[in-house]
Design a protein around this motif. Structure first.
Motif, PDB file in Angstrom:
ATOM      1  N   SER A   1       0.834  -1.205   0.000  1.00  0.00           N
ATOM      2  CA  SER A   1       0.000   0.000   0.000  1.00  0.00           C
ATOM      3  C   SER A   1       0.869   1.255   0.000  1.00  0.00           C
ATOM      4  O   SER A   1       0.621   2.202  -0.755  1.00  0.00           O
ATOM      5  N   ARG A   2       1.886   1.249   0.847  1.00  0.00           N
ATOM      6  CA  ARG A   2       2.791   2.397   0.904  1.00  0.00           C
ATOM      7  C   ARG A   2       3.508   2.607  -0.417  1.00  0.00           C
ATOM      8  O   ARG A   2       3.646   3.740  -0.896  1.00  0.00           O
ATOM      9  N   GLU A   3       3.972   1.506  -1.019  1.00  0.00           N
ATOM     10  CA  GLU A   3       4.676   1.602  -2.294  1.00  0.00           C
ATOM     11  C   GLU A   3       3.758   2.152  -3.384  1.00  0.00           C
ATOM     12  O   GLU A   3       4.156   3.012  -4.172  1.00  0.00           O
ATOM     13  N   THR A   4       2.517   1.663  -3.404  1.00  0.00           N
ATOM     14  CA  THR A   4       1.546   2.122  -4.405  1.00  0.00           C
ATOM     15  C   THR A   4       1.268   3.606  -4.252  1.00  0.00           C
ATOM     16  O   THR A   4       1.258   4.365  -5.232  1.00  0.00           O
ATOM     17  N   LEU A   5       1.040   4.046  -3.021  1.00  0.00           N
ATOM     18  CA  LEU A   5       0.742   5.455  -2.767  1.00  0.00           C
ATOM     19  C   LEU A   5       1.949   6.336  -3.091  1.00  0.00           C
ATOM     20  O   LEU A   5       1.799   7.443  -3.614  1.00  0.00           O
ATOM     21  N   SER A   6       3.147   5.834  -2.793  1.00  0.00           N
ATOM     22  CA  SER A   6       4.353   6.602  -3.076  1.00  0.00           C
ATOM     23  C   SER A   6       4.575   6.740  -4.578  1.00  0.00           C
ATOM     24  O   SER A   6       4.866   7.822  -5.092  1.00  0.00           O
ATOM     25  N   ASN A   7       4.417   5.627  -5.297  1.00  0.00           N
ATOM     26  CA  ASN A   7       4.613   5.651  -6.743  1.00  0.00           C
ATOM     27  C   ASN A   7       3.554   6.477  -7.453  1.00  0.00           C
ATOM     28  O   ASN A   7       3.803   7.030  -8.531  1.00  0.00           O
ATOM     29  N   ALA A   8       2.367   6.536  -6.859  1.00  0.00           N
ATOM     30  CA  ALA A   8       1.281   7.292  -7.479  1.00  0.00           C
ATOM     31  C   ALA A   8       1.501   8.796  -7.389  1.00  0.00           C
ATOM     32  O   ALA A   8       0.877   9.562  -8.128  1.00  0.00           O
ATOM     33  N   ASP A   9       2.382   9.239  -6.489  1.00  0.00           N
ATOM     34  CA  ASP A   9       2.636  10.670  -6.286  1.00  0.00           C
ATOM     35  C   ASP A   9       1.325  11.385  -5.978  1.00  0.00           C
ATOM     36  O   ASP A   9       0.821  12.204  -6.755  1.00  0.00           O
ATOM     37  N   VAL A  10       0.761  11.051  -4.820  1.00  0.00           N
ATOM     38  CA  VAL A  10      -0.552  11.551  -4.411  1.00  0.00           C
ATOM     39  C   VAL A  10      -0.627  13.076  -4.472  1.00  0.00           C
ATOM     40  O   VAL A  10      -1.609  13.644  -4.968  1.00  0.00           O
ATOM     41  N   LYS A  11       0.412  13.714  -3.982  1.00  0.00           N
ATOM     42  CA  LYS A  11       0.399  15.176  -3.936  1.00  0.00           C
ATOM     43  C   LYS A  11       0.214  15.781  -5.322  1.00  0.00           C
ATOM     44  O   LYS A  11      -0.635  16.660  -5.533  1.00  0.00           O
ATOM     45  N   ARG A  12       0.984  15.295  -6.274  1.00  0.00           N
ATOM     46  CA  ARG A  12       0.891  15.837  -7.636  1.00  0.00           C
ATOM     47  C   ARG A  12      -0.472  15.542  -8.256  1.00  0.00           C
ATOM     48  O   ARG A  12      -1.090  16.423  -8.871  1.00  0.00           O
ATOM     49  N   LEU A  13      -0.972  14.315  -8.089  1.00  0.00           N
ATOM     50  CA  LEU A  13      -2.257  13.946  -8.659  1.00  0.00           C
ATOM     51  C   LEU A  13      -3.383  14.837  -8.150  1.00  0.00           C
ATOM     52  O   LEU A  13      -4.224  15.311  -8.922  1.00  0.00           O
ATOM     53  N   LEU A  14      -3.397  15.073  -6.853  1.00  0.00           N
ATOM     54  CA  LEU A  14      -4.483  15.861  -6.266  1.00  0.00           C
ATOM     55  C   LEU A  14      -4.359  17.339  -6.609  1.00  0.00           C
ATOM     56  O   LEU A  14      -5.362  18.019  -6.828  1.00  0.00           O
ATOM     57  N   GLN A  15      -3.150  17.839  -6.650  1.00  0.00           N
ATOM     58  CA  GLN A  15      -2.958  19.238  -7.040  1.00  0.00           C
ATOM     59  C   GLN A  15      -3.423  19.460  -8.475  1.00  0.00           C
ATOM     60  O   GLN A  15      -4.056  20.475  -8.790  1.00  0.00           O
ATOM     61  N   GLU A  16      -3.091  18.518  -9.343  1.00  0.00           N
ATOM     62  CA  GLU A  16      -3.500  18.639 -10.740  1.00  0.00           C
ATOM     63  C   GLU A  16      -5.012  18.536 -10.878  1.00  0.00           C
ATOM     64  O   GLU A  16      -5.626  19.246 -11.688  1.00  0.00           O
ATOM     65  N   ALA A  17      -5.629  17.671 -10.093  1.00  0.00           N
ATOM     66  CA  ALA A  17      -7.086  17.535 -10.133  1.00  0.00           C
ATOM     67  C   ALA A  17      -7.750  18.839  -9.695  1.00  0.00           C
ATOM     68  O   ALA A  17      -8.712  19.312 -10.321  1.00  0.00           O
ATOM     69  N   PHE A  18      -7.226  19.429  -8.630  1.00  0.00           N
ATOM     70  CA  PHE A  18      -7.779  20.685  -8.130  1.00  0.00           C
ATOM     71  C   PHE A  18      -7.614  21.798  -9.160  1.00  0.00           C
ATOM     72  O   PHE A  18      -8.561  22.540  -9.454  1.00  0.00           O
ATOM     73  N   ALA A  19      -6.420  21.917  -9.723  1.00  0.00           N
ATOM     74  CA  ALA A  19      -6.149  22.976 -10.689  1.00  0.00           C
ATOM     75  C   ALA A  19      -7.012  22.813 -11.938  1.00  0.00           C
ATOM     76  O   ALA A  19      -7.578  23.782 -12.455  1.00  0.00           O
ATOM     77  N   SER A  20      -7.132  21.576 -12.425  1.00  0.00           N
ATOM     78  CA  SER A  20      -7.896  21.320 -13.638  1.00  0.00           C
ATOM     79  C   SER A  20      -9.373  21.625 -13.443  1.00  0.00           C
ATOM     80  O   SER A  20      -9.999  22.300 -14.269  1.00  0.00           O
ATOM     81  N   THR A  21      -9.935  21.152 -12.348  1.00  0.00           N
ATOM     82  CA  THR A  21     -11.368  21.362 -12.101  1.00  0.00           C
ATOM     83  C   THR A  21     -11.659  22.829 -11.818  1.00  0.00           C
ATOM     84  O   THR A  21     -12.665  23.376 -12.294  1.00  0.00           O
ATOM     85  N   SER A  22     -10.801  23.495 -11.057  1.00  0.00           N
ATOM     86  CA  SER A  22     -10.996  24.918 -10.764  1.00  0.00           C
ATOM     87  C   SER A  22     -10.963  25.743 -12.042  1.00  0.00           C
ATOM     88  O   SER A  22     -11.791  26.645 -12.248  1.00  0.00           O
TER      89      SER A  22
END
Length: 287
Positions: free
Chosen positions: A132-153
């Motif tokens: 789980s930790r490896e998956t979350l780390s590789n997914a780069d949660v911070k970048r994914l969520l920031q991009e989602a916020f920026a795109s939707t906004s």
């Protein structure tokens, strides 16, 4: 690109959404602090291996997914579905370890006679946590969520559709969620006891409605206490049912991994009985 912490600070500095503001304008006030919270929780599970840390992360990701669902009528369908799928993927990654925690807790507190199985379950939980930790780390949660916020906004800011008052928009979305829940309750009340999927749909719909009340409650008219009390009862009983169903499935899925444990059959027998008991309790609530 801004950071989760700055999003949280910006939101806290701003006034909370009011009913007369537009739904398009209000989105950031809801999304920014929630995204900041998820980023912090995702970073925390690198050090905190407790069941509570993973549970908080999964719940926050589910709330995030519900928020994007709430604003779906104002967004491109394909892009919104993609963002929600990302949130679901991350929640599933966190949830896999959480599922082991629930199974361990159920058997540890039961009279199933499966105590000798617990060390093997703990070992399996540890391996899943690492994944789980490896998956979350590789997914780069911070970048994914920031991009989602920026795109939707950006999409909401550039949307040429007429602005709609937040109070009106919130009432519509809560009503839509209520109708969805009632439909699923009717379907589950007619379903056979073996049809767990129908019961699970009630739980998911109830959870989504509860999240919408958490988001929009302050701008909605009237009292919703009776609805909230009903949602609480649904979440409690259907949540307990889900725990046993998921735990039983998890144990069967990893039967080969746990081979040689003498009390495997005892654990499955107890979980099966407990599932039936909790199914009856959940069905009773529907009527």
């Amino acid at each position: 690109m801004f950071h989760g912490a700055s999003m949280k600070q910006d939101s806290e500095a701003a006034s909370p959404p009011v009913g007369e503001s537009s739904a398009q304008q209000a989105f950031a006030s809801y999304a920014a602090p929630l995204i900041g919270q998820v980023i912090e929780l995702a970073e925390a599970v690198r050090e905190d291996t407790s069941p509570e840390a993973l549970h908080k992360l999964r719940v926050s990701l589910r709330r995030l997914r519900s928020l994007w669902w709430a604003f779906a009528p104002l967004l491109d369908k394909g892009e919104n579905a993609r963002q929600r799928a990302v949130f679901q993927f991350l929640a599933t990654a966190a949830g896999k370890t959480r599922d082991w925690d629930i199974l361990i807790e159920l058997l540890a507190q039961s009279d199933s006679g499966a105590g000798e199985l617990l060390p093997k379950l703990e070992a399996a939980r540890g391996e899943t946590l690492a994944l789980s930790r490896e998956t979350l780390s590789n997914a780069d949660v911070k970048r994914l969520l920031q991009e989602a916020f920026a795109s939707t906004s950006a999409e909401l800011d550039s949307n040429q559709e007429p602005r709609i008052a937040l109070r009106k928009f919130a009432a519509r979305r809560v009503s839509a969620s209520k109708r969805s829940l009632e439909t699923r309750i009717k379907r589950a009340s007619r379903a056979k006891r073996s049809n767990y999927a129908a019961f699970h749909d009630v739980r998911k719909a109830g959870k989504k409605l509860r999240y919408l009340f958490e988001f929009f409650g302050p701008v909605l008219k009237g009292s919703h206490q009776r609805t909230l009390e009903r949602l609480k009862r649904i979440q409690e009983r259907f949540g307990h049912l889900n725990d046993t169903v998921s735990s039983e499935a998890l144990l069967r899925e990893h039967a080969a991994l746990l081979a040689g444990a003498d009390d495997m059959d005892a654990a499955l027998l107890w979980l099966g009985r407990e599932r039936k008991r909790r199914m009856r309790a959940a069905a009773g609530l529907l009527h």
